[in-house]
Design an enzyme around this catalytic site. Sequence first.
Site, mmCIF file in Angstrom:
data_model
loop_
_atom_site.group_PDB
_atom_site.id
_atom_site.type_symbol
_atom_site.label_atom_id
_atom_site.label_comp_id
_atom_site.label_asym_id
_atom_site.label_seq_id
_atom_site.Cartn_x
_atom_site.Cartn_y
_atom_site.Cartn_z
ATOM 1 N N ASP A 164 0.868 -1.171 0.000
ATOM 2 C CA ASP A 164 0.000 0.000 0.000
ATOM 3 C C ASP A 164 0.913 1.232 0.000
ATOM 4 O OD1 ASP A 164 -1.707 2.124 0.535
ATOM 5 O OD2 ASP A 164 -2.961 0.981 1.923
ATOM 6 N N ARG B 239 0.009 14.566 14.286
ATOM 7 C CA ARG B 239 0.727 14.180 13.069
ATOM 8 C C ARG B 239 0.864 15.370 12.130
ATOM 9 N NH1 ARG B 239 -1.636 9.932 8.633
ATOM 10 N NH2 ARG B 239 -3.041 11.699 8.301
ATOM 11 N N TYR C 236 -5.432 11.249 -3.477
ATOM 12 C CA TYR C 236 -5.781 12.553 -2.905
ATOM 13 C C TYR C 236 -4.836 13.042 -1.819
ATOM 14 C CZ TYR C 236 -8.371 9.460 0.339
ATOM 15 O OH TYR C 236 -8.747 8.459 1.221
ATOM 16 N N LYS C 237 -3.726 12.351 -1.609
ATOM 17 C CA LYS C 237 -2.736 12.838 -0.642
ATOM 18 C C LYS C 237 -1.656 13.618 -1.396
ATOM 19 C CE LYS C 237 -3.598 9.281 2.869
ATOM 20 N NZ LYS C 237 -4.870 8.747 2.328
#
Length: 410
Positions: free
Chosen positions: A197, A369, A222-223
Site C-alpha cells: 500500500d 501528526r 488525494y494525498k
Amino acid sequence: MRKEAARLDASDTLRECRALFEIADDVAYFDGNSLGALPKAAPARIAEVVQSEWGQRLISSWNDADGEGAGWIDLPQRIGAKIAPLIGARRGEVIVADSVSINLFKLISAALAMRPGRKVVLSEPGNFPTDLYMVEGLEMQDLAERCLAERADIEAALDDNVALLMLTHVHYKTGEMFDMARLTKAAHDAGALVLWDLSHSVGAVPVDLNAVGADFAVGCGYKYLNGGPGAPAFAFVAERHQQALKQPLSGWMGHARPFDFTDDYEPAPGIDRLLCGTPQILSMSALEVGVDLMAGIGVDALVAKSRALSEFTREAMAQVVPELECVSPADPETRGSQLSWRHADAYALCQALIARRIIGDFRAPDVLRMGFAPAYVRYVDCARLVTELRDILDSGEWRKVEYAQRGAVT
C-alpha cells in the site's frame, strides 16, 4: 530558528512551487498526507470538462481525443502511465480506478487465487484499518485467514501457509517505512506474493516497485498527488502476473470488449482487467492535474526537500518542545514525509494549532501528526509550527473547552 528557516526558503529550488496551489500565505498546511492542497490549474480543468466536454460535446467526449472527442475512455490508462514513473513501474502496469479499499479487495482476492492451498494473508497490527478490514471481508467468505505479526516478527511468520504479505510501505500513524526490497525477497523466498500500500509513499518517498520485484501495489490519489477529496486510487500489477490475474469484481469495463455487450465475461488483456465500473471522469480529470504537477517537479527533488523539511522540524521540536515524544524514526531515510508526536491531549493541541491556521491532524488515541508535502510546505511554516506549539503549551490555550470537542472526521 526563524532566521535559518527564512535562509533555507530563499535557497529552496522548489520555492516557486507553492504558487501553483491555492494556499493562503498565512496558512501553514501540514495535512497534505491526508488531503493534498488544490492545484490552481484544477478548477479550470474541471470547468472545461463540465462546460465543454460534457456540456457541449456530450457523449462524444468518451471517444478518442483526436477530432471532436475528449478521450474519456482512456483516462484510467493515461493517468496510470503518468503515475508509473513515480513508483518505479512501467507503462501498462498501473491503472487508475475505484478506491484504495476496492483495489485492495481485488488484489488480495486475486493473489489468493494465485496461491491455491494457501489462505493466510500476513500483515501487521496497526496497519491502516481498511487494509485489514478488506482481509476480514474475505475471511468471512472463508476465502482468507488473517494473520498479524509485529514488525520484528514478520519474516519469521512467513511460512508455507502464507499466500500474501500485505503491508503499508509508510505507516500512516508513525511514518515508519518498511524495507521494501528485503521484505519482498523474504516473502518470495517463502513462496508468497506481496502487496504494498503506497498511499503515504507516492510523491513523497522513493519507490521502485520493479527494482524490488514487487507483485502488486495500491495507492491513494488525494494525498501527495493532490487529486482532490475522494480522488480515484491506482493499482499496480507486475506485467508477469497480468495474464494469470483473476480479479473478483468482473465489471463491464474490465471486459475484453465491453461494447459487444455479451452475456459472458471475458477479462481484458493486461492491466485493463482491473477496471470494474465506469470511470469517474470529473474526479479523474482533477487527479490528472495533480499527477502532472508532481511529475513535472520530479521525485528526486520532492524527496530531497521532504527529508530536509522533516529533519529541520524534528530537530527544532526536540529543542523547543522536548516534552512531546516523537514516535517517528529519527533517520529520515527510514520514515515517510511526516512526523508524529505523542501527547495525552494531542487532539486539543491539534485544534489549537488549527485555530492559528497551522493545519495538521490527529490520529487516535494520542498522536499529533504533521505531513510535509514538499511542493508547498515552507521552512518558515515549520519554524512557526514549533514556536506556536510552544506558546500554546505554555499559555494553556489548548485547554479551551471547544478544542476538546471532536468532529466526525478527526
